[in-house]
Structures are given as C-alpha cells and as structure tokens.
Write an enzyme that holds these catalytic residues in place. Structure first.
Site, PDB file in Angstrom:
ATOM      1  N   CYS A  33       0.825  -1.198   0.000  1.00 54.40           N
ATOM      2  CA  CYS A  33       0.000   0.000   0.000  1.00 54.40           C
ATOM      3  C   CYS A  33       0.865   1.257   0.000  1.00 54.40           C
ATOM      4  CB  CYS A  33      -0.871   0.065   1.245  1.00 54.40           C
ATOM      5  SG  CYS A  33      -2.065  -1.245   1.343  1.00 54.40           S
ATOM      6  N   GLY A  59       0.721  -0.042  -5.083  1.00 52.72           N
ATOM      7  CA  GLY A  59      -0.557  -0.745  -5.045  1.00 52.72           C
ATOM      8  C   GLY A  59      -1.402  -0.360  -6.235  1.00 52.72           C
ATOM      9  N   ASN A 133      -0.671   1.774   5.694  1.00 53.62           N
ATOM     10  CA  ASN A 133       0.218   0.914   4.931  1.00 53.62           C
ATOM     11  C   ASN A 133       0.869  -0.015   5.931  1.00 53.62           C
ATOM     12  OD1 ASN A 133       3.541   1.430   3.542  1.00 53.62           O
ATOM     13  ND2 ASN A 133       2.146  -0.252   3.190  1.00 53.62           N
ATOM     14  N   GLY A 134       0.685  -1.326   5.740  1.00 54.89           N
ATOM     15  CA  GLY A 134       1.366  -2.244   6.647  1.00 54.89           C
ATOM     16  C   GLY A 134       0.497  -3.395   7.082  1.00 54.89           C
ATOM     17  N   TYR A 275      14.146  -3.004  -3.417  1.00 53.54           N
ATOM     18  CA  TYR A 275      13.227  -3.309  -4.503  1.00 53.54           C
ATOM     19  C   TYR A 275      11.987  -2.420  -4.578  1.00 53.54           C
ATOM     20  CZ  TYR A 275       9.568  -6.160  -6.817  1.00 53.54           C
ATOM     21  OH  TYR A 275       8.538  -6.608  -7.594  1.00 53.54           O
TER      22      TYR A 275
END
Ligand code: SF4
Length: 495
Positions: A33, A59, A133-134, A275
């Site tokens: 996210c 996302g 986010n998470g 990444y």
C-alpha cells in the site's frame, strides 16, 4: 559453477511471465500500500491525486481518497488505478482542505471494494477516516475480543480494528489513538483524519516508510518522497519510529506513543531499499538509486565474475547493474526490455503461442546478449521460477553464459509487516543451498549480497543502530516484534 549439460537438461522453454495472470508465473514480491495526506491546502484533493499517482507502484488494485471540508467528509474509493478511479467529475466533488488517500495491493481473494481505503466511519465526535500501509500482527486477536464485546466489522481490513479501538475509547481522540497504537503490534504507517484534525503515526520500529513535506503553509505526508517531489513540495523529514503527529488549529504537535529503545529498535524494511521504493525516492536521507548503485558496486567486490556485459532486470535492478558495471569496468548494456503496457490483459497467449516465444512482460535484446557472457543483476529470488525464466530467456537469445548476482541476501522467511510473501516452504532459499538454487534457476553461477554489504550500501551504521536500523527478518529470521499471537502467525498485508 559452469555446467552446460545442466543448462540443456533443465531448459524447459518457459519464459518470464508470459502472462498467466497476476499470481501465476509472476513470483516477485508485492508491495502492499501507499498513503498520502494533506493538511490545510485548498487543492487537497488534486494534490492527493498526483501524490497517489506517484505512489501507484505500491498498489494497483484500488485507490481512494477522503477530503474534509470541515462539516462534511467527501470521499470516493474504487477498484483500479488512480487514473481509472478518479475522473474530472469525481474530483470536482472532493471539496475540502484536509485529505487522506490510499493505493492498495491486496492478496487474491481479498480484493474487493469494501476493503479499499480510506475507511470512513461515523463515531460519537463526528467523522473518522483511516488509511494505512502495513500489517498488524495481532489484529485477529484484537478483532475477536472486540467482536465478543459487541463490535460489528464491515471489512476484513486490519485498519478497521484501529478505528474500533479509537471509537470505543472514552478518551479524547489523541489519547485514544495513542492507546490504540500501543495495543497493536506490527509494521504500519497510519493517517487518521477527523473533520478538523489529521493524525500521522509510524510504528515503534519505523518498519514502513512515511515522510513529511511542506507546500506553502500546508503539510503533506507520503509513503515515499517521490510523491512530494511530484507536487513540488519541500521535503521536511521522515516520520520517526513511534511518533504521533497531530495537526489541528493549533498547528503541528510532535508527540510520541512509543519510545525508541532496545525493545523498539529502529528497523526500516530493507526491501524498500532493495526493490519496492521508486529510485527517485529518498529514505533516511539516502537516495534509492544511489543506494542501489552501491549495492551493485559492493556485489562486484564480493563476487566478481569475468563477463562481456552487465544487465539488470528492469526496472528495479537497473541502478544496481550500473553500479556493478562501474565497479568492474564490464560495460552495462540494456539486455532486457520490459513492456510497460501489460498491467491488465484479458487475452493471454495460448500454449502454442508461448512455445513460439510470445513474451508479454519482458524480452531479451538479442543483439546485446547474443554470443556474450552475461552478468544478470536482480534484486531477489522468491520461489525461483521468475529467475529461471529470465535466465532461460537470455540463453534463448544467445547468451553463452548467464551469471546471476542478487543484490540482497537469500530470502528465506515470510514477512509479517505488510509485504505479500509466500509461505516459507515456497521460498526457495529456505530449503535449498546457493548451489542448488543456481542449478534450479539454470545459471552458470549465482551469488547473493552479504547482510554487511547491504547495510553498508544503504548507509546504515551498525555502531549507532542494531543492523544499521534495518529490518532484515526475511533474510535472517530476526523479527523486530513478537509475531506469534495465540499460536497464530499472520503474514502478508492487513490493509
Ligand atoms: S521481513 Fe523483509 S519484507 Fe518484511 S519488513 Fe522486514 S525486511 Fe521488509
């Protein structure tokens, strides 16, 4: 290792991600996210639109935005890319000067509009919107407790757990949020909005990135600095682990809900550097492109191999490939091209067309690799299937040798903090040696970057911070939090 017989024996004609669907042949890790927030700007919705657009790589399944005009919340969420979810007419309805927005990737089966964020609730003091986010590791346990005491959940998202904890607290918003944030365990970056306030929080280890900027008098918050750069905002700083910022009519209040100490060591996700994050983003003051170049350069020092060209798997490994090439003097070449227009395809090549070599996502540049010894740089090996397809593709285009260099340590353990990873049994490095993996992916040689090399490359300092302030649990099984609640491991994304 050079083993042409093995190469010929293992070659099965498969190519990298011909297009068997999002979760089929494609075994790269998925970011979960991205969040974006605005406090007091008259164009809050437009800024959020462009900010979310810059975070699209985090996302692609759904996008949403909630804007407060003071008395009212105006919001919209939808499935698809930011540009598909919001059109001009929709944007015109999103009036207000405080906003939070979200882009989401979800694991399959969980991809539905009810889970798209921000989640919006009515509670006793007005409206409440939450975007995160998470992943909250103990969310199932808290959810069970809340349900047993009467809470009714609308979604399967962890985010709703936090909203319930806040809404049920008899305390004021800020104290209720602190209690809720102290109750949950995991990796998270939260944006919480009421009619006239914005709360911003990062978990006690700072596992997920979150940054603050300013545009004129307005405050902005984003998962990555590239979103601030996109809208011309000035970068102020990263949000600290355990910090809770409160923005209201009194301005910016910098509070904490957890202290930075031995129990709560700083542990920013190493895979963000390797990444996930865009190369034009900065984290902890380090530019990601420069950090990845240093990973490539360090990789060359740790495991040099003589070759004719160096190439990187696009897009995330190009920076590291340039670093490897600079360090060794072997020329960097564009050995592979990614087709950028394959996001959503309904027509997949038939088996027959695949056998003829139809490649939808990635192609080798034959003129570059033909007759050459190739060093192929990639960021990680998950199941091994993608790496094998890429190596085979290069061989089929005429590469005489393919030496694989991975700019991370072997990925052996699942993530519990918001990254979608397969079960440990599916992670090739959890059960196979480097030599076995090398044979499995059909490479002539294979090396991984050392943990020390990674920490050095991202500018981490082992003297001041444990493991240079990084989470590296997917490499070394050393998780910064407790991950087993009631004997229940919960990994992936809970957004
Ligand atoms: S376990 Fe790996 S992917 Fe998950 S937060 Fe830690 S470093 Fe990142």
């Amino acid at each position: 290792m050079s083993d042409e017989v093995t190469a010929r024996t293992l070659w099965n004609g498969d190519y990298y991600n011909e297009g068997s669907g999002k979760d089929g042949l494609f075994d790269k890790l998925k970011e979960e996210c991205g969040v974006f927030g605005v406090y007091r700007h008259p164009d809050a919705a437009s800024l959020s639109y462009y900010g979310l657009h810059a975070l699209q790589h985090r996302g692609e399944e759904s996008a949403g935005m909630c804007v407060s005009s003071g008395p009212d919340f105006n919001y919209h969420r939808g499935m698809g890319l930011v540009k598909e979810v919001f059109d001009k007419d929709m944007m015109a309805t999103l009036v207000g000067d405080i906003a939070i927005g979200h882009v989401r990737y979800s694991t399959s089966g969980d991809s539905k509009l009810t889970n798209a964020q921000p989640l919006v609730f009515k509670y006793r003091d007005g409206n409440l919107a939450v975007a995160t986010n998470g992943n909250i590791v103990n969310a199932p346990q808290i959810r069970r407790e809340l349900e047993q005491s009467g809470s009714i959940f609308q979604t399967t998202s962890d985010t709703e757990v936090v909203a319930h904890l806040i809404a049920r607290s008899p305390k004021g918003l800020v104290d209720a949020a602190k209690d809720a944030l102290n109750r949950i365990v995991g990796g998270f970056a939260f944006l919480i909005m009421t009619n006239d306030k914005l709360l911003v929080a990062s978990d006690p280890h700072g596992l997920r990135p979150l940054t603050m900027g300013k545009l004129g008098d307005a405050y902005l918050f984003a998962s990555e600095t590239c979103a601030l750069e996109t809208i011309g905002a000035e970068l102020i700083r990263d949000i600290e682990p355990g910090e809770l910022l409160v923005l209201d009519e009194n301005g910016l209040l910098e509070e904490r809900f957890a202290n930075h100490n031995r129990e709560h060591r700083k542990a920013l996700c190493a895979m963000e550097y390797i990444y996930f994050a865009r190369p034009d983003s900065d984290m902890n003051g380090a530019n990601l492109h420069a950090a990845r170049k240093r990973m490539g350069s360090r990789m060359a020092v740790e495991s040099f191999v003589d070759a004719d060209v160096v190439t990187g798997v696009p897009d995330s490994s190009i920076s590291a490939a340039i670093g490897y090439a600079e360090q060794t003097g072997i020329p960097y070449e564009l050995g592979m091209i990614k087709n950028k227009y394959t996001g959503r395809t309904f027509i997949q090549p038939s088996q027959e067309l695949r056998e003829q070599g139809v490649k939808m996502k990635l192609s080798a540049v034959r003129r570059v690799v033909e007759g050459k010894r190739v060093v192929m740089i990639d960021d990680s090996i998950v199941r091994g299937t993608t790496s094998r397809r890429i190596v085979n593709m290069l061989r089929d285009a005429g590469a005489t040798e393919v030496h694989v260099r991975i700019t991370s340590p072997p990925f052996k353990n699942p993530c519990f903090y918001g990254i979608d990873t397969p079960d440990r049994r599916e992670l090739i490095a959890s059960s196979k040696s480097i030599e076995e993996i090398c044979r499995e992916i059909n490479a002539d040689s294979l090396s991984f970057l050392s943990p020390e090399g990674l920490i050095t490359a991202v500018g981490g300092d082992n003297e001041t911070d444990y493991k240079g302030g990084l989470c590296m649990a997917c490499f070394d099984n050393d998780y910064p939090t407790n991950i087993d609640f009631d004997g229940e491991e919960k990994f992936g994304c809970g957004c």
